[in-house]
Design an enzyme around this catalytic site. Sequence first.
Site, PDB file in Angstrom:
ATOM      1  N   SER A 191       0.837  -1.198   0.000  1.00 31.27           N
ATOM      2  CA  SER A 191       0.000   0.000   0.000  1.00 31.27           C
ATOM      3  C   SER A 191       0.880   1.259   0.000  1.00 31.27           C
ATOM      4  O   SER A 191       1.637   1.473  -0.942  1.00 31.27           O
ATOM      5  CB  SER A 191      -0.951  -0.040   1.201  1.00 31.27           C
ATOM      6  OG  SER A 191      -2.002   0.873   1.050  1.00 31.27           O
ATOM      7  N   ASP A 218      -0.902  -4.659  -3.491  1.00 36.16           N
ATOM      8  CA  ASP A 218      -2.313  -4.298  -3.340  1.00 36.16           C
ATOM      9  C   ASP A 218      -2.583  -2.800  -3.249  1.00 36.16           C
ATOM     10  O   ASP A 218      -3.236  -2.334  -2.310  1.00 36.16           O
ATOM     11  CB  ASP A 218      -2.926  -5.012  -2.128  1.00 36.16           C
ATOM     12  CG  ASP A 218      -4.435  -5.212  -2.318  1.00 36.16           C
ATOM     13  OD1 ASP A 218      -4.833  -5.592  -3.423  1.00 36.16           O
ATOM     14  OD2 ASP A 218      -5.200  -4.970  -1.369  1.00 36.16           O
ATOM     15  N   HIS A 350      -6.950  -7.094   1.977  1.00 42.57           N
ATOM     16  CA  HIS A 350      -5.923  -6.084   1.696  1.00 42.57           C
ATOM     17  C   HIS A 350      -4.576  -6.460   2.308  1.00 42.57           C
ATOM     18  O   HIS A 350      -3.526  -6.152   1.739  1.00 42.57           O
ATOM     19  CB  HIS A 350      -6.393  -4.734   2.249  1.00 42.57           C
ATOM     20  CG  HIS A 350      -5.445  -3.610   1.999  1.00 42.57           C
ATOM     21  ND1 HIS A 350      -4.915  -3.331   0.755  1.00 42.57           N
ATOM     22  CD2 HIS A 350      -4.918  -2.680   2.845  1.00 42.57           C
ATOM     23  CE1 HIS A 350      -4.106  -2.279   0.840  1.00 42.57           C
ATOM     24  NE2 HIS A 350      -4.095  -1.873   2.094  1.00 42.57           N
TER      25      HIS A 350
END
Length: 384
Positions: A191, A218, A350
């Site tokens: 991220s 992700d 996630h």
Amino acid sequence: MSDLYRSALQARFAKAPQLPPLPGEEEEESESGDSLGSLPSGMGPPAAPSRTPRAARKHTPNPAFSPISAQGYFEQAMQVAVPASDLDVRAYYTPPRFEDGTVMICHHGAGYSGLTFACMAKEVTDMSKGECGVLSYDCRGHGKTKHLNSPEIPTEENLDIEDLTADMVNLVQTVFPEPQAAPSLLLVGHSLGGSVCVRACPILQQHRYRITGVAVIDVVEEFTLEALPLMHSLLNARPEGFDSPEEAIEWHVKTNTIRNPASARVSVPAIIVPAPEGSPPSTPAYLWRTPLRSTAPYWTSWFTGLSSKFLSARTARLLILAGTERLDKELMIGQMQGKFQLVVIPGVGHMVQEDNPTRMAEVLVEFWRRNERVVVGVKKVGEL
């Protein structure tokens, strides 16, 4: 940013209700609280505080969710003084067993800690038979990283993307001061960490470090930016804190924030801290380590330009997504041109590296082997 994006869209319509001691650090507090790894990611008004006094709320911690020391996942836990960033950085490190090995430098996402990669790190070293080491660290404002000149946790932290990028470069230069003698590096970021890695890559190359590749986990620029305005509702659905580390771990597992209980027991304790002395009775015993509500001004800058910077990195490129996450237009064109390798891991949220650390390690080790041992004259993935 699959789960984050989907959850944010849903929120528009309905509100959702131990580590090894450092060398010579014999008195360090129990490392069960040093295995934090998942924290709130968002902003907006604070969650409504509980009105029930802490003593009345407290319930017996569930031993099934007791913290697990990170000692079995990394060989070393160390504080690294990085004067150029005014930081005392907490790093977790398993070095490669061979001189010509590679080190994965792992940067966590906003609100997490270096221990989010703990389970994956052990899998990487096992699968690579020690040829590939892992260094994962807590970035500024997270985990056990503090400022050198003011060791107390500040009320607000500067999380500007340029500063986070400089911190990564400065840490690498501190741990591996001689680029020619340093191992080759594989940059891995989840991220926000992915955004830091793609920015740090060309700077490290300018300093003559050998970068085997950059892996982004992700996060897709377009959809992440679309989800940011919806984060208020997501944060409001989070508890203000917890009565024990066990409760924090249990919450992360039962809400599917982290789908792997074993990883959550290692990583979650590092993202909470005891409530300050003198807090009101209604304050939970443990609060989030990183108050992400105050970081809203940085969010757009964290992810703007991520796709172009990723595609322009002069090294092998890997994008790992959860489930059936979509690509934005720029990445879709880049994929059709063979500019990067795309891997989609099903059955995870996630927190890909925590939910399925074995599969994540397989993907990274395969990517490393393909690109670290490239025959002279043959282009790496992403160099087409």
